[in-house]
Design a protein around this motif. Structure first.
Motif, PDB file in Angstrom:
ATOM      1  N   GLY A 136     110.079  77.961  50.314  1.00 35.72           N
ATOM      2  CA  GLY A 136     109.224  77.548  49.210  1.00 35.72           C
ATOM      3  C   GLY A 136     107.856  78.195  49.242  1.00 35.72           C
ATOM      4  N   PRO A 137     107.061  77.959  48.192  1.00 31.25           N
ATOM      5  CA  PRO A 137     105.722  78.553  48.112  1.00 31.25           C
ATOM      6  C   PRO A 137     104.731  77.809  49.008  1.00 31.25           C
ATOM      7  N   LEU A 138     103.739  78.545  49.489  1.00 32.88           N
ATOM      8  CA  LEU A 138     102.670  77.978  50.307  1.00 32.88           C
ATOM      9  C   LEU A 138     101.366  78.589  49.812  1.00 32.88           C
ATOM     10  N   ARG A 139     100.541  77.774  49.146  1.00 35.03           N
ATOM     11  CA  ARG A 139      99.291  78.243  48.544  1.00 35.03           C
ATOM     12  C   ARG A 139      98.119  77.727  49.372  1.00 35.03           C
ATOM     13  N   LEU A 140      97.438  78.648  50.056  1.00 37.30           N
ATOM     14  CA  LEU A 140      96.391  78.279  51.004  1.00 37.30           C
ATOM     15  C   LEU A 140      95.057  78.903  50.632  1.00 37.30           C
ATOM     16  N   SER A 141      93.988  78.221  51.043  1.00 33.45           N
ATOM     17  CA  SER A 141      92.634  78.764  50.933  1.00 33.45           C
ATOM     18  C   SER A 141      91.969  78.632  52.292  1.00 33.45           C
ATOM     19  N   THR A 142      91.170  79.635  52.672  1.00 34.41           N
ATOM     20  CA  THR A 142      90.412  79.554  53.916  1.00 34.41           C
ATOM     21  C   THR A 142      89.190  80.445  53.816  1.00 34.41           C
ATOM     22  N   SER A 143      88.306  80.358  54.793  1.00 36.68           N
ATOM     23  CA  SER A 143      87.070  81.135  54.770  1.00 36.68           C
ATOM     24  C   SER A 143      87.349  82.612  55.062  1.00 36.68           C
ATOM     25  N   SER A 144      86.439  83.457  54.617  1.00 36.02           N
ATOM     26  CA  SER A 144      86.657  84.905  54.702  1.00 36.02           C
ATOM     27  C   SER A 144      86.778  85.387  56.139  1.00 36.02           C
ATOM     28  N   ASP A 145      85.883  84.920  56.994  1.00 38.27           N
ATOM     29  CA  ASP A 145      85.851  85.396  58.370  1.00 38.27           C
ATOM     30  C   ASP A 145      87.082  84.945  59.143  1.00 38.27           C
ATOM     31  N   LEU A 146      87.338  83.651  59.139  1.00 38.62           N
ATOM     32  CA  LEU A 146      88.482  83.111  59.862  1.00 38.62           C
ATOM     33  C   LEU A 146      89.785  83.683  59.312  1.00 38.62           C
ATOM     34  N   GLY A 147      89.862  83.816  57.994  1.00 39.12           N
ATOM     35  CA  GLY A 147      91.079  84.323  57.383  1.00 39.12           C
ATOM     36  C   GLY A 147      91.391  85.749  57.783  1.00 39.12           C
ATOM     37  N   GLY A 166     111.784  82.420  54.336  1.00 43.04           N
ATOM     38  CA  GLY A 166     111.976  81.793  53.033  1.00 43.04           C
ATOM     39  C   GLY A 166     110.685  81.328  52.386  1.00 43.04           C
ATOM     40  N   ILE A 167     109.570  81.442  53.090  1.00 42.02           N
ATOM     41  CA  ILE A 167     108.277  81.010  52.558  1.00 42.02           C
ATOM     42  C   ILE A 167     107.605  82.162  51.822  1.00 42.02           C
ATOM     43  N   THR A 168     107.047  81.869  50.657  1.00 45.04           N
ATOM     44  CA  THR A 168     106.210  82.833  49.936  1.00 45.04           C
ATOM     45  C   THR A 168     104.764  82.362  50.041  1.00 45.04           C
ATOM     46  N   LEU A 169     103.886  83.241  50.490  1.00 43.79           N
ATOM     47  CA  LEU A 169     102.505  82.875  50.798  1.00 43.79           C
ATOM     48  C   LEU A 169     101.549  83.390  49.736  1.00 43.79           C
ATOM     49  N   GLU A 170     100.658  82.503  49.276  1.00 41.30           N
ATOM     50  CA  GLU A 170      99.525  82.893  48.428  1.00 41.30           C
ATOM     51  C   GLU A 170      98.262  82.504  49.189  1.00 41.30           C
ATOM     52  N   LEU A 171      97.469  83.504  49.591  1.00 43.49           N
ATOM     53  CA  LEU A 171      96.293  83.267  50.427  1.00 43.49           C
ATOM     54  C   LEU A 171      95.029  83.641  49.665  1.00 43.49           C
ATOM     55  N   ARG A 172      94.099  82.692  49.567  1.00 47.02           N
ATOM     56  CA  ARG A 172      92.821  82.931  48.906  1.00 47.02           C
ATOM     57  C   ARG A 172      91.706  82.842  49.936  1.00 47.02           C
ATOM     58  N   LEU A 173      90.885  83.885  50.007  1.00 44.95           N
ATOM     59  CA  LEU A 173      89.780  83.940  50.957  1.00 44.95           C
ATOM     60  C   LEU A 173      88.463  83.741  50.210  1.00 44.95           C
ATOM     61  N   SER A 174      87.733  82.717  50.600  1.00 46.76           N
ATOM     62  CA  SER A 174      86.444  82.443  49.968  1.00 46.76           C
ATOM     63  C   SER A 174      85.643  81.530  50.882  1.00 46.76           C
ATOM     64  N   ASP A 175      84.329  81.746  50.911  1.00 51.74           N
ATOM     65  CA  ASP A 175      83.455  80.877  51.694  1.00 51.74           C
ATOM     66  C   ASP A 175      82.932  79.716  50.865  1.00 51.74           C
ATOM     67  N   GLN A 176      83.370  79.605  49.621  1.00 51.96           N
ATOM     68  CA  GLN A 176      83.028  78.452  48.801  1.00 51.96           C
ATOM     69  C   GLN A 176      84.113  77.388  48.979  1.00 51.96           C
ATOM     70  N   VAL A 177      83.739  76.126  48.859  1.00 52.19           N
ATOM     71  CA  VAL A 177      84.698  75.033  49.041  1.00 52.19           C
ATOM     72  C   VAL A 177      85.733  75.083  47.926  1.00 52.19           C
ATOM     73  N   ALA A 178      86.991  75.125  48.310  1.00 49.44           N
ATOM     74  CA  ALA A 178      88.068  75.251  47.329  1.00 49.44           C
ATOM     75  C   ALA A 178      88.287  73.937  46.579  1.00 49.44           C
ATOM     76  N   ASP A 179      88.668  74.049  45.330  1.00 55.42           N
ATOM     77  CA  ASP A 179      89.042  72.907  44.504  1.00 55.42           C
ATOM     78  C   ASP A 179      90.564  72.778  44.589  1.00 55.42           C
ATOM     79  N   LEU A 180      91.036  71.895  45.457  1.00 56.98           N
ATOM     80  CA  LEU A 180      92.469  71.787  45.683  1.00 56.98           C
ATOM     81  C   LEU A 180      93.220  71.405  44.427  1.00 56.98           C
ATOM     82  N   PHE A 181      92.623  70.551  43.597  1.00 57.70           N
ATOM     83  CA  PHE A 181      93.276  70.127  42.354  1.00 57.70           C
ATOM     84  C   PHE A 181      93.215  71.239  41.303  1.00 57.70           C
ATOM     85  N   GLY A 182      91.983  71.703  41.036  1.00 54.71           N
ATOM     86  CA  GLY A 182      91.796  72.673  39.966  1.00 54.71           C
ATOM     87  C   GLY A 182      92.470  74.000  40.230  1.00 54.71           C
TER      88      GLY A 182
END
Length: 307
Positions: free
Chosen positions: A95-106, A123-139
């Motif tokens: 299944g899909p895995l949509r993650l967000s983390t900070s730029s440096d650690l990521g 079987g996992i599809t990864l979507e990785l977003r790198l940002s140092d701003q706090v992610a909006d998990l809902f939005g």
């Protein structure tokens, strides 16, 4: 006789409570707001009670809804546990895995680990977003975010990955050879401090836990960025002093590209968490990822700090 409760209606109800509105829940569940509202109304009819008190501006739980909510969460959690047991029995997580983390650690720590995780679970599809701003998990429709620090939003579920992590003050050997090393937080006033931006605020008040208690100093410097990895690179290049999570600079410290300037206990706590919107969002893929990352962080070798 009361009607049977539909599990999808139960999920919409809990998601609506956690997100604060039908529209937010609908975005997360990929349905229309009208369908979300209808699901909660159907659940209320099945139970014969009013769960939510609706007004033109906001929703709130009724007294009955407040009593019912923990039981609804428990039922959904049991379903998730059942799914995890089945997936473990099959030995396959998909299944899909949509993650967000900070730029440096990521970039510098998680990226190769996530490659290994996907190799173990193809079987996992990864979507990785790198940002140092706090992610909006809902939005942003994310499954989880990997974040430092304590969570300002108490409605989120924060699962520890590296609970004992702290910040550290460090600089490159070339900078130390040229300008010397600060011995106390107050001496940072005479050094070029590399800063980064969180949201609209520049992180330029650095706190340290010293023998005399918590000391906070205002710092200045000739460089600031909203990308913490850029700030780390400036430090490695010998352009100033940086105050970062020890995990962010682990490889730099291990290889000697950066040197810790204060004892490890001086740095303020920076616990790392896997954050999701509620426990029902802990899919088998997320639970497997959490166990995987916990093991990797635990395997990091202790590094000698400043005397």
């Amino acid at each position: 006789m009361k009607k049977l409760v539909r599990m999808d209606d139960l999920q919409v109800f809990v998601c609506t409570v956690d997100s604060g509105s039908f529209s937010a829940a609908a975005r997360q569940l990929d349905i229309s707001p009208a369908l979300a509202s209808a699901a909660v109304q159907r659940l209320e009819r099945s139970l014969g009670i009013r769960l939510l008190v609706r007004s033109t501006r906001r929703l709130r739980l009724s007294d009955e809804g407040l009593r019912y909510l923990p039981h609804a969460r428990q039922v959904l959690a049991a379903l998730v546990d059942g799914e995890v047991a089945l997936e473990q029995g099959r030995g396959e997580i998909t299944g899909p895995l949509r993650l967000s983390t900070s730029s440096d650690l990521g970039r510098n720590t998680l990226l190769p680990w996530l490659d290994q995780f996907q190799a173990e679970h193809p079987g996992i599809t990864l979507e990785l977003r790198l940002s140092d701003q706090v992610a909006d998990l809902f939005g942003d429709r994310l499954d989880a975010s990997i974040r430092y620090g304590q969570m300002a939003d108490s409605s989120l579920v924060a699962l520890p990955l590296a609970p004992d992590n702290r910040r550290t003050l460090c600089a490159a050997p070339a900078y130390i050879a040229r300008y010397g090393a600060p011995r106390t937080p107050q001496e940072l006033a005479g050094h070029n401090c590399l800063r980064y931006v969180m949201g609209e605020q520049t992180y330029e008040r650095w706190g340290f836990s010293t023998a005399q208690g918590l000391q906070t100093v205002a710092v200045t410097g000739d460089r600031v960025s909203d990308d913490a990895d850029v700030v780390r690179r400036w430090a490695v290049a010998g352009l100033g002093v940086v105050y970062k999570s020890r995990l962010d600079v682990y490889e730099d410290l291990r290889t000697g590209r950066l040197v810790e300037l204060f004892p490890q206990g001086y740095g303020l706590p920076a616990p790392l968490h896997l954050v999701c919107v509620h426990r029902q969002a802990l899919t088998p893929a997320l639970q497997a990822l959490r166990a995987f990352l916990q093991a990797r962080f635990a395997q990091l070798q202790p590094l000698p700090g400043a005397p």
